[in-house]
Design a protein around this motif. Structure first.
Motif, short mmCIF file in Angstrom:
data_model
loop_
_atom_site.label_atom_id
_atom_site.label_comp_id
_atom_site.label_asym_id
_atom_site.label_seq_id
_atom_site.Cartn_x
_atom_site.Cartn_y
_atom_site.Cartn_z
N LEU A 165 -33.72 124.18 -9.78
CA LEU A 165 -34.79 123.34 -10.33
C LEU A 165 -35.22 122.29 -9.32
CD1 LEU A 165 -33.45 122.83 -13.96
CD2 LEU A 165 -35.52 124.09 -13.31
N TRP A 166 -34.25 121.69 -8.62
CA TRP A 166 -34.55 120.68 -7.60
C TRP A 166 -35.38 121.30 -6.47
CZ3 TRP A 166 -35.13 115.78 -6.95
CH2 TRP A 166 -35.17 115.25 -5.67
N ASP A 167 -34.97 122.48 -6.01
CA ASP A 167 -35.71 123.15 -4.94
C ASP A 167 -37.15 123.45 -5.37
OD1 ASP A 167 -33.52 123.06 -3.26
OD2 ASP A 167 -32.89 125.13 -3.68
N LYS A 168 -37.33 123.94 -6.58
CA LYS A 168 -38.68 124.23 -7.06
C LYS A 168 -39.49 122.95 -7.21
CE LYS A 168 -37.87 128.64 -9.29
NZ LYS A 168 -38.31 129.51 -10.35
N GLN A 170 -39.12 120.21 -5.44
CA GLN A 170 -39.47 119.76 -4.09
C GLN A 170 -40.63 120.57 -3.52
OE1 GLN A 170 -38.11 116.91 -2.61
NE2 GLN A 170 -37.51 116.84 -4.75
N ALA A 171 -40.77 121.81 -3.97
CA ALA A 171 -41.87 122.66 -3.54
C ALA A 171 -43.15 122.38 -4.36
CB ALA A 171 -41.49 124.13 -3.66
N GLY A 172 -43.06 121.41 -5.29
CA GLY A 172 -44.22 121.02 -6.07
C GLY A 172 -44.46 121.80 -7.34
N LYS A 173 -43.45 122.55 -7.79
CA LYS A 173 -43.61 123.38 -8.98
C LYS A 173 -42.48 123.14 -9.97
CE LYS A 173 -46.04 126.87 -6.43
NZ LYS A 173 -46.09 128.17 -5.86
N PRO A 174 -42.75 122.40 -11.05
CA PRO A 174 -41.71 122.19 -12.08
C PRO A 174 -41.56 123.45 -12.93
CG PRO A 174 -43.71 121.05 -12.70
CD PRO A 174 -43.97 121.64 -11.36
N ARG A 175 -40.88 124.43 -12.38
CA ARG A 175 -40.68 125.72 -13.03
C ARG A 175 -39.21 125.96 -13.31
NH1 ARG A 175 -45.43 125.36 -14.11
NH2 ARG A 175 -47.08 126.20 -12.81
N CYS A 176 -38.93 126.80 -14.27
CA CYS A 176 -37.56 127.08 -14.68
C CYS A 176 -36.88 128.06 -13.74
CB CYS A 176 -37.56 127.65 -16.10
SG CYS A 176 -38.26 126.52 -17.31
N CYS A 177 -35.55 128.02 -13.76
CA CYS A 177 -34.71 128.95 -13.02
C CYS A 177 -33.87 129.68 -14.06
CB CYS A 177 -33.80 128.20 -12.05
SG CYS A 177 -34.70 127.25 -10.82
N ASN A 178 -33.97 130.97 -14.12
CA ASN A 178 -33.32 131.72 -15.20
C ASN A 178 -32.03 132.39 -14.77
OD1 ASN A 178 -35.27 131.07 -17.13
ND2 ASN A 178 -36.64 132.61 -16.27
N MET A 179 -31.34 131.82 -13.81
CA MET A 179 -30.06 132.39 -13.38
C MET A 179 -28.91 131.72 -14.09
SD MET A 179 -29.62 130.56 -9.71
CE MET A 179 -31.27 130.14 -9.26
N ARG A 180 -27.77 132.30 -14.03
CA ARG A 180 -26.55 131.68 -14.61
C ARG A 180 -25.60 131.31 -13.54
NH1 ARG A 180 -26.59 129.16 -19.22
NH2 ARG A 180 -28.01 130.19 -20.56
#
Length: 180
Positions: A165-168, A170-180
């Protein structure tokens, strides 16, 4: 020893720290498995005129107590048919005046404690609202069940998901991460 039953006392301590130790205007409570987009939360808070009492989060209105299951509440614990309006526990914000009132009532042994801290906060804000109007602000972007795109908070996030989430972010996209 840590337990869920102590969360309500930790919430009172957060209120005390935010008012008496650092003189904050607002206090945010969130779970340790919640990722917070603080700049987005603060932008939402700043939409409220200065000086107003504020309670912001993913609100539950007229929520009925569960009488069976993990979150069961007996009639002895909560005889009413519904809870006061309350924000879900993974993340919400209150203004400092509400926090100060909570600490004062706790110090004076007048604060009603309930085993669910988010419902407790709803009770405390409802009581405060009787003497000074509170601006209740509801947003589903305070996500309680995981993550939604353009979230303010994302709950149930693992450390790996938080890094993603932090990486996304920083890239300007508040998007979800669906990994576990």
């Amino acid at each position: 020893m840590d337990s869920y039953d102590l969360v309500v006392l930790k919430t009172v301590a957060i209120c005390e720290y935010g008012v008496r130790a650092v003189s904050a205007k607002y206090i945010m409570k969130c779970d340790d498995d919640t990722f917070v987009r603080l700049e987005a939360v603060m932008a939402e808070v700043k939409n409220i005129p200065n000086g107003k009492s504020l309670y912001i989060g993913n609100m539950n209105y007229r929520h009925n107590p569960l009488r069976i299951g993990k979150w069961a509440v007996t009639y002895e614990e909560w005889p009413e048919e519904d809870y006061p309006t309350y924000a879900n526990g993974p993340g919400y914000v209150i203004s400092a005046d509400i926090a100060d009132s909570i600490v004062s009532e706790f110090t004076d042994h007048k604060l009603r404690l309930f085993k669910m801290e988010d419902v407790s906060m709803g009770m405390w804000v409802e009581r405060f609202n009787k003497t000074r109007p509170v601006e209740y602000v509801h947003s589903v972007k305070f996500c309680q069940f995981g993550c939604i795109d353009d979230y303010y908070t994302a709950h149930y996030q693992s450390p790996r998901q938080m890094l993603c989430l932090w990486d996304k972010l920083q890239a300007g996209k508040p998007r979800c991460c669906n990994m576990r």
